[in-house]
Structure formats: C-alpha cells, structure tokens
Design an enzyme around this catalytic site. Structure first.
Site, PDB file in Angstrom:
ATOM      1  N   ALA A   1       0.833  -1.211   0.000  1.00  0.00           N
ATOM      2  CA  ALA A   1       0.000   0.000   0.000  1.00  0.00           C
ATOM      3  C   ALA A   1       0.860   1.251   0.000  1.00  0.00           C
ATOM      4  O   ALA A   1       1.955   1.276   0.578  1.00  0.00           O
ATOM      5  CB  ALA A   1      -0.908  -0.009   1.229  1.00  0.00           C
TER       6      ALA A   1
ATOM      7  N   GLU B   1      14.591  -2.039  14.630  1.00  0.00           N
ATOM      8  CA  GLU B   1      16.051  -1.914  14.683  1.00  0.00           C
ATOM      9  C   GLU B   1      16.547  -0.792  13.783  1.00  0.00           C
ATOM     10  O   GLU B   1      17.526  -0.111  14.107  1.00  0.00           O
ATOM     11  CB  GLU B   1      16.695  -3.243  14.271  1.00  0.00           C
TER      12      GLU B   1
ATOM     13  N   VAL C   1      17.208   3.537  14.489  1.00  0.00           N
ATOM     14  CA  VAL C   1      18.483   4.202  14.808  1.00  0.00           C
ATOM     15  C   VAL C   1      19.609   3.370  14.207  1.00  0.00           C
ATOM     16  O   VAL C   1      19.748   2.195  14.524  1.00  0.00           O
ATOM     17  CB  VAL C   1      18.698   4.318  16.327  1.00  0.00           C
TER      18      VAL C   1
ATOM     19  N   LEU D   1      22.453  -1.315  11.493  1.00  0.00           N
ATOM     20  CA  LEU D   1      23.380  -1.670  12.581  1.00  0.00           C
ATOM     21  C   LEU D   1      22.631  -2.266  13.770  1.00  0.00           C
ATOM     22  O   LEU D   1      21.528  -1.831  14.090  1.00  0.00           O
ATOM     23  CB  LEU D   1      24.162  -0.435  13.027  1.00  0.00           C
TER      24      LEU D   1
ATOM     25  N   LYS E   1      15.927   9.888  17.076  1.00  0.00           N
ATOM     26  CA  LYS E   1      16.732   8.675  17.304  1.00  0.00           C
ATOM     27  C   LYS E   1      17.271   8.632  18.739  1.00  0.00           C
ATOM     28  O   LYS E   1      17.273   7.583  19.390  1.00  0.00           O
ATOM     29  CB  LYS E   1      17.889   8.619  16.308  1.00  0.00           C
TER      30      LYS E   1
ATOM     31  N   GLY F   1      21.089   4.895   3.558  1.00  0.00           N
ATOM     32  CA  GLY F   1      20.935   4.192   2.280  1.00  0.00           C
ATOM     33  C   GLY F   1      19.747   3.256   2.303  1.00  0.00           C
ATOM     34  O   GLY F   1      19.516   2.548   3.294  1.00  0.00           O
TER      35      GLY F   1
END
Length: 806
Positions: free
Chosen positions: A488, A589, A592, A596, A666, A785
């Site tokens: 959606a 996860e 932030v 990582l 964050k 990214g």
C-alpha cells in the site's frame, strides 16, 4: 475377492459415472474377482431429504421432484425408473397430506437413492457386455428395528450374503446398494452416517475379502482437509488404530463403525481417487506405522455446552450426572473438559442435540440452580473441534503457543487416555486459520508469514524486491515462506492472498483500490491468514495511529518509521501495553543506525542489568557524510550539501536533516529503551539552519543555499588544530532517574578520536556502561541508504518469523 465401493461424487452425471464403468472394466480384464457397493449419486440423498421436508410442510415440492427425476435420466437412454418414481410419488403425497413423517417413512424415501444408483450402473455395465447383477442389500443385510441408524444382525446377515454370493459369483459382478437394509419384518432401514461405507465393510468381513477399495474424489487421507489447508500432504500408510482415531474424531472418509469389521478379519482398506487412477491412495492395515502425528481431523456440526456455578468447584460426581442424564436420552458427549471458567465444565454434543441436552441438564440440576450451586447452562453453537491425531502432550506447547500468537484462544481442550491425541474446541470463525497454524507447526512444512507492507518508496520498494528475490532460498534454508499479501501507499492498496510478484508496481497502479487500513485487516481475516506482520516504511505520523488496531487484530509490527517511538510517552506506554496484552512484537532496529545492531545491543545490556551511563555518537548517515566530507576537503559547505542531495543521502528537502529533529528522534528512542520517560520537548537541539532560511519552499531554500557557506566556514576555521566537525546526539546524566539529558549538537573532536575517524556516510555509537568504565562499546557502520535500511527491516521480519521455530 475385492470389494470396490464408490461414493456419490464418483457416480455423478457426466465424466464421473463413465470413469466408474471403466475402473470396473479394467479390474475384470485383469482377472480380478470383484463386488461393487454404491452410494446414491451426486447430491441425491440431500435432495430427497429436502423434497421430503417440503412435502411435510405442505410446500410445493413437485418442481424439485421433477428436476430430481430429470437429473437421474439426463445422460442415459433406455433406463426405466417408473417403479421407483411411482413409490416416491405416493410417499411424498402421503407426507404432504399428513403434514409429518416418521423415521420409517424417511428410510423408505432415502433408500431410493441407492436403488436408482445401483440399477443404473448395472445397466451401463451390461451395455458393455459385462455380466452384472443388481443386488438390493435389503435382501442381504438384516438389522434391528431402529430406523435411521439400524444395527446389523450379524449372524443372519452373514448367512444371507454367503448364500447370495454362492449363487451369483465367478464372472458375475454384484452391484450392491449401500446404506440400506431391512429389519426382520422386511421393512426398509438405513445404517446411518457413512452407511454405504459400512455396507461395504460388512460385506468384506462376511466374504473375507482380500481388500476393500473405497473410491472417493480425493487421492487418500491427508494430514488435514486440503480444502482448508492447501499445504496438506497425503498419508501413504496408516494403521487401523490410527484410522480408528481419525474416524472417531471426524475424518469424513472414515467412520469408526466402518473400521471395526475390517479389523476383525484383518482386511486392508485402501482409499483411492476415482479421477486419479495413477495414485496408489492411502493404505490402512493392521501394521503399526511410524510414530508421530498423522493428521488433523475436524468435527463441525457440534455445539459446546458450558455448565457453570460456584458450587461446582471440587464437587464430586458432577461429570457422572451429566453423562447419565444425557445417555438416558441417547445424547453422546464426545469431549468433556474444564470449561472457560474454573468453576465450570464444558463438553461437546451434536449441534442438533444441543437444545435438548440443555433442557435435560436444566431438569437434572434443578435443585442445584435453586441452591445457587449452578448459575448457567449455556450453548455455544458456532464452534468446531480440531483433533491432532498422534499428538504427544510433551510437544503440544508448540502448536498451542502458535495458536495463541495468532489470537486463536481454544475454548477447551483434552487428550485421550493414551496421551497420543489432543482435541481443541475453537470458534468456527477461526477454524480455517487454526488448522493452517497447527498444520504448519506440527508437520514442519514451511511456516507461512503473511506480510502487509505500507509505504513502497526507496526503502519499501527495495525491501519488496529483496523479499521476492530471496524468498525461495529462505524457504529452502529456513522453512519460512514469506508471502507479501498487501502493498500500500498513501492512496491505494494491492491485495493478493497468495502473494504479489515482480510486477507488483504496475499491478498496484492498475488494480490497486482506495483503502483504509481496516480494509487490509478485514482481508486478512476473510482469507484466514496466519502469522501476520505489518511493515511501516512510511514517514507518516498519521499512519502510526493504526498501530494499536493492527496489533489488536493479530499483527506483529516492524517499522523503519521513527515517529511512533517518539510521540508522547503516554502513547509509547499504551502501545507497549497493547503489544503485551495481545502477545505481539514490535521491532524497529532500523529506527536508529539503519542496519546496525544498535537497539538490540542496548536492549540486551539493559535487560541484563548493565548500568548504561551514556550513549553518544553520529546518528545521521546523511549528516555524517556532509561533515566528514566538509571537514576533510577544502570545498564549500553548499557544494558538499548539493553533492549529498544528488547522491540521495538527504531527504528531498535537506532541511529535514539539517534541523536536527531526525537525530533528536533517534536519541529519544534510545532514551526510552532505557526506560526513561523523556518527551521530544526535553531534547536540546542545535538547529543547523539559520533562522532566516527555516521557512519557505524547498526551491527557495536551495536557491539561497550559498548563504550557509560563510557560517560553516567560520565554524570550521575556529576549530583547534587536527580537529573535525561532527553532528552528534548525546544522552547523559544520571540515567537511573526518570529522565536523562538529551543533546543534539555540532561539535569539534580530535581527528584521531573514534568520532573523528568516521568516514563516508557511516554512523558511529559509543555506549558507556558502569562495567566497561571509560572504554565504550563502539558500534560503527553504514548508517544511511535504502538498501541498508531495507536489509535491516528484512532482518526484523526474519527475527519475528523465527520466533517459536525452535
């Protein structure tokens, strides 16, 4: 000799009945000695019952009866059923005049279905020059006088059968009516549920047949009903004991009374598909097969009766009174167990007996009502029973936990004395989902994870492609089947029960519908989808309002959207409470540090009791690239910012990065992971945009971007030697208190420090703890990214999918 029994669907008009003729012909050509037992054709029995009901209510039944007669003769020439139709006419007319009918009359009416079926097949075989003899089982099987569910008189029936087969045997094929018999007065009786199979089973016993072959419309017995569980697998071999349990717990093809005559003479039973003669079916013999769960059986036409009251707790003999009262009126209790209340007893009866059972028990417990020991006798009609045949209680926690995770709460359950079968009562509306959940768990086929993805921009679109490209490999390695059933955007949704494919983007544009999130929930419920995960790849505050509803409707959550974790602390707590109440998970996860493992690390440290004293670092991959490049190269700030925009490191409006709110969110997420109750307003944010450039359109801002050069050139030049600029988040103070200090700011750090050595668009986080002292735990890597973030979201999906797999 072999007994071949054909069910109603095998004898329907069209290709079906011709296939039966071919099967019999093939057996004869192979030199097999066979006898054939038939059910009524197609839907004949139900139709006759409907016509009978209409006649008894003085409704117009003649049109339906005329259609019935046309169907029986539709594809055939030279067949005459005048005698049968004349008898039925008289019976229906009599019932219509009386306005009622007895069980005796009903047996007479229903018997015509099998008679018509056997007469037709006999003639079709004779037309192919096969010696066939119509055999009315009323002349063979003798019963007691109970109409509707008569019990065979074995000694007399066996004598009749043996005499008949001595006369008509050898090259003659006896075509025998199933289901019907007669009492000692030669009145027509019927053998009750599964009666035609019972006829075949009795004949096999009396004739000591080498095998009974039961031809149906499926390839054999399955691990579950394939109509309800698409992944169900055929069972090659079963023992009589297992088949008996399957029969007891409702497998349609089998019935306990069908199995018993075969066990007595050790006669194998083979379940075959009329329409797939290349398949060997399921073979049932006396040999004990491998241990383990064999199948899921379902009982649907049942009702749950709950008897509750404060005086029942610890009271002796309540069960016995229930059984005795109901048995007196021939009402069977199939399952009895502790009910939904600790002061109650729940048990299962046939649905059509529920009201009668309730009345009987109200009479039985009249005095207990008066003394207020019993408060309620209630019926729940919309229930079904799922039985797991071969389930050991030692491993029952796996399917049970999977059901709870999917918000299917069994109303009651019990296990057999042997401890090798477990039965669950569930709401009928949840039956389909429950079967799929249990089947996937116990047969270790691929666990199906049904995913709804909201937002298909850079991150969402990349995630979809990653899932589609790796789904096959993941299923092979992990036995996890990832099924994206919904995609959606803010306007449209594309819904596919069995999953989207690589053309999803074009299909969404072409076939997508305007929607509300509730439409996705309704679709998942309608399709009985299990193991639901909703993915939020939007950046929408508005969308986070749907989280509670999704969780309450059985969805786990995965989010790259940071907003939900940075709204008011009250909402933060409400979401966690809702998750806990519904036993759902929320993974984020990527909120932030993109891909990582930061949040997981902090959670583990905090959970283990480690006292975290400070967290600081470069939280933004976009700003990391900006200041790493600006600090190490002699270029203008505006030039580097333009490059970051062109490489897709920033938002389309770079002010969303430069204002510091993203880093602030964050930082707040990490603070809340440490159980701090900070609000967004508590964060001290160093906004990198001069006040005169904060308002207005993005185009206007980009035209005036060079105004930043003077500001940041001055900041760069006033640093100490060998220092570089970094935009950091810093959580500090006494973090054992209710709130911590949260700073987001531009700082100058030594080039040789951990922060100073960060390159490209990497993020870096320093976690200081009491145990580690001045040496922080450092987590560093790509912090921006679409591919990295999408991979992080994918990791969260797999983490959820694997929960409960081990």
């Amino acid at each position: 000799m072999k007994i071949l029994k054909f069910g109603g669907k095998s004898l329907a008009n069209g290709k079906a009945i011709g296939t039966v003729v071919d099967i019999i012909d093939d057996n004869i050509k192979r030199g097999e000695k066979i006898a054939v037992v038939l059910s009524a054709r197609g839907n004949t029995t139900n139709e006759l019952e409907e016509i009978l009901e209409k006649a008894s209510k003085n409704e117009d039944y003649k049109e339906q009866f005329a259609a019935f007669k046309r169907y029986q003769l539709e594809d055939f020439k030279g067949i005459n059923f005048d005698k049968e139709y004349e008898t039925l006419d008289k019976l229906f007319e009599g019932v219509s005049l009386l306005g009622d009918y007895s069980k005796r009359i009903k047996d007479q009416v229903l018997s015509h279905g099998e008679v018509i079926s056997a007469k037709l097949l006999t003639q079709l075989l004779q037309e192919k020059n096969i010696k066939a003899h119509f055999t009315d089982s009323r002349t063979l099987i003798k019963t007691d006088g109970e109409f509707g569910n008569a019990q065979p008189l074995d000694k007399l029936s066996k004598e009749n059968v043996i005499k008949h087969f001595e006369r008509y045997n050898g090259a003659t094929v006896n075509v025998i009516t199933g289901f019907i018999a007669s009492n000692t007065k030669d009145e027509t009786t019927t053998l009750g549920r599964n009666g035609s199979n019972y006829t075949a089973s009795l004949l096999a016993n009396y004739l000591e047949a080498e095998e009974l072959q039961n031809f149906t419309h499926v390839d054999g017995i399955y691990t579950a009903n394939p109509d309800l569980v698409p992944e169900a697998k055929k069972i090659e071999k079963l023992s009589f004991k297992e088949a008996n349990e399957l029969a007891y717990f409702g497998t349609n093809i089998l019935h306990a009374k069908t199995i018993i005559p075969l066990i007595e003479k050790n006669i194998p039973l083979r379940i075959l598909n009329t329409f797939n003669q290349n398949d060997n079916g399921t073979l049932i013999t006396s040999e004990t097969s491998e241990k383990g769960i064999k199948s899921l059986s379902v009982l649907e036409d049942v009702a749950l009766i709950n008897l509750e009251g404060r005086g029942l707790l610890g009271k002796v003999g309540v069960d016995a009174r229930i059984f005795r009262a109901l048995a007196h009126k021939n009402i069977s209790v199939s399952i009895i167990s502790q009910g939904s209340s600790e002061r109650g007893i729940g048990f299962i009866v046939q649905a059509d007996k529920a009201n009668e059972a309730k009345s009987i028990l109200e009479l039985e417990f009249e005095a207990d009502f008066y003394q207020q020991d019993v408060s309620t006798i209630a019926i729940e009609n919309e229930v079904s029973v799922i039985s797991i045949i071969g389930q050991d209680l030692s491993t029952f926690h796996k399917p049970y936990n999977a059901l709870i995770k999917n918000q299917v709460i069994p109303l009651l359950f019990n296990n057999t004395v042997s401890g090798k079968s477990v039965s669950l009562v569930v709401r009928k509306i949840q039956l389909h989902k429950a079967l799929n959940v249990i089947h996937g768990e116990i047969f270790e086929i691929s666990k199906k994870i049904n995913i709804a993805i909201f937002g298909h921009g850079l991150v969402g679109g990349t995630l979809i492609d990653q899932i589609l490209q790796t789904a096959e490999e993941i299923e092979k390695r992990k036995k996890i089947k990832l099924n994206i059933f919904a995609v959606a955007n803010s306007r449209k949704v594309l819904l596919h029960k069995n999953g989207i494919d690589l053309n999803w983007k074009a299909e969404l544009e072409k076939e997508g519908n305007v929607y509300m999130v509730n439409d996705v929930i309704k679709f998942a419920n309608k399709c009985h989808l299990e193991n639901l995960i909703a993915i939020d790849n939007t950046a929408s505050k508005e969308f986070t309002r749907n989280y509670l509803g999704l969780v309450e409707n059985g969805f786990d959550l995965v989010s790259s959207n940071k907003i939900a974790n940075t709204l008011s602390f009250d909402f933060y707590k409400e979401l966690r409470t809702t998750l806990e109440n519904n036993q759902k998970h929320y993974l984020y996860e990527t909120n932030v540090g993109a891909g990582l493992p930061l949040i997981d690390t902090i959670k583990l440290l905090h959970l283990s009791g480690e006292n975290i004293t400070r967290i600081k670092g470069v939280f933004s991959g976009s700003l990391s690239y900006l200041f790493n490049t600006f600090s190490s190269e002699g270029r203008l700030f505006s030039e580097v910012l333009h490059e970051a925009i062109n490489k897709g490191f920033t938002e389309p409006d770079p002010r969303e990065d430069l204002c510091g709110n993203d880093v602030g969110r964050k930082l707040l997420i990490l603070a809340r992971e440490l159980d701090l109750s900070n609000e967004f307003e508590d964060i001290n944010i160093d906004n990198l945009i001069p006040e005169n450039l904060r308002e207005g359109e993005v185009v206007s801002f980009l035209e005036r971007i060079r105004e930043l050069d003077l500001v940041y050139q001055k900041v760069k030049e006033t640093q100490e030697p060998d220092h570089v600029l970094r935009y950091i988040g810093d959580l500090w103070g006494d973090l054992s208190q209710e709130k911590g200090n949260l700073d987001v700011k531009l700082v100058s750090v030594p080039r040789s420090s951990a922060l100073g050595q960060v390159k490209g668009s990497d993020s870096i986080f320093e976690i200081y703890t009491e145990s580690y002292g001045d040496q922080p735990i450092v987590i560093q890597g790509a912090g921006a990214g679409a591919a990295v973030t999408a991979r992080g979201v994918f990791g969260d999906i797999l983490r959820l999918a694997e929960k409960g797999n081990h």
